[in-house]
Design an enzyme around this catalytic site. Structure first.
Site, PDB file in Angstrom:
ATOM      1  N   HIS A  16       0.846  -1.213   0.000  1.00 48.57           N
ATOM      2  CA  HIS A  16       0.000   0.000   0.000  1.00 48.57           C
ATOM      3  C   HIS A  16       0.880   1.260   0.000  1.00 48.57           C
ATOM      4  CE1 HIS A  16      -3.171  -2.523   2.363  1.00 48.57           C
ATOM      5  NE2 HIS A  16      -3.672  -2.331   1.157  1.00 48.57           N
ATOM      6  N   LYS A  40     -16.966  -6.255   6.577  1.00 45.36           N
ATOM      7  CA  LYS A  40     -15.717  -6.947   6.915  1.00 45.36           C
ATOM      8  C   LYS A  40     -15.373  -6.680   8.366  1.00 45.36           C
ATOM      9  CE  LYS A  40     -12.682  -6.866   2.843  1.00 45.36           C
ATOM     10  NZ  LYS A  40     -11.494  -6.154   2.334  1.00 45.36           N
ATOM     11  N   ARG A  89      -2.609  -6.285  -8.183  1.00 43.50           N
ATOM     12  CA  ARG A  89      -1.480  -7.175  -7.915  1.00 43.50           C
ATOM     13  C   ARG A  89      -1.403  -8.283  -8.951  1.00 43.50           C
ATOM     14  NH1 ARG A  89      -3.455  -7.821  -1.891  1.00 43.50           N
ATOM     15  NH2 ARG A  89      -5.319  -7.315  -3.065  1.00 43.50           N
ATOM     16  N   SER A 127      -2.897  -7.386   3.425  1.00 42.25           N
ATOM     17  CA  SER A 127      -3.019  -7.189   4.878  1.00 42.25           C
ATOM     18  C   SER A 127      -3.290  -8.523   5.561  1.00 42.25           C
ATOM     19  CB  SER A 127      -4.171  -6.226   5.194  1.00 42.25           C
ATOM     20  OG  SER A 127      -3.945  -4.971   4.611  1.00 42.25           O
TER      21      SER A 127
END
Ligand code: ADP
Length: 157
Positions: A16, A40, A89, A127
């Site tokens: 990030h 979440k 990604r 993460s």
């Protein structure tokens, strides 16, 4: 031009941070917007995430951090940002990011989404992977910015 980088950042990773640094060179200002995503279950509260990100971005003069409430496009409009920056990604990110960008395009035609491709060394970093490594006592130096490693370790070990 002002850009917004929205995300969960639970917590911020070096992947990030790399996107933030690269965006800060492309735009006059970058607003990092933390989603308060109710669906979440977050490890760090939005205000904790804000403190962690602020420590990491203190060296960039044109970056600030906000907690975004509601739709991302509404937060971007409120902050005066005409661009949403997202990171890609691998192919796995693409489908979700495309759906998100297309939805945001329908909601607000004047806001563009711009994708920055992750550096290869960060392309498998998330993460959740960093949290899993920390949880089992692994070394997170290559995953989490050094200035917040102690806080992240303390919370997860
Ligand atoms: P979200 O829940 O909104 O996907 P994340 O915090 O997981 O929030 O990610 C925010 C954005 O940063 C997403 O566009 C994601 O693809 C991108 N991103 C996440 N990890 C990396 C990384 N290692 N390198 C580059 N971009 C990344």
């Amino acid at each position: 031009m002002k850009a917004m980088y929205p995300g969960s950042f639970d917590p911020i990773t070096i992947g990030h941070l790399d996107i933030i640094e690269r965006a800060s060179k492309l735009y006059d200002e970058v607003v990092v917007a933390i989603n308060e995503n109710v669906a979440k279950k977050a490890t760090f509260s939005a205000s904790e995430r804000k403190v962690l990100i602020e420590k990491c971005v203190a060296k960039f003069k044109n970056v600030r951090v906000v907690i975004g409430k509601g739709l991302t496009v509404d937060v971007a409009k409120k902050e005066g940002c005409g661009v949403l920056v997202r990171g890609i990604r691998a192919i796995a990110d693409y489908e979700y990011e495309l759906a998100l960008a297309t939805t945001n395009m329908k909601l607000e035609k004047d806001i563009e989404t711009v994708f920055l491709v992750a550096k290869p060394e960060f392309s498998f970093l998330s993460s959740s992977i960093a949290k899993e490594v920390a949880h089992y006592g692994g070394d997170i130096k290559a995953l989490i910015p050094e200035m917040i490693i102690d806080e992240v370790k303390k919370r997860l070990s």
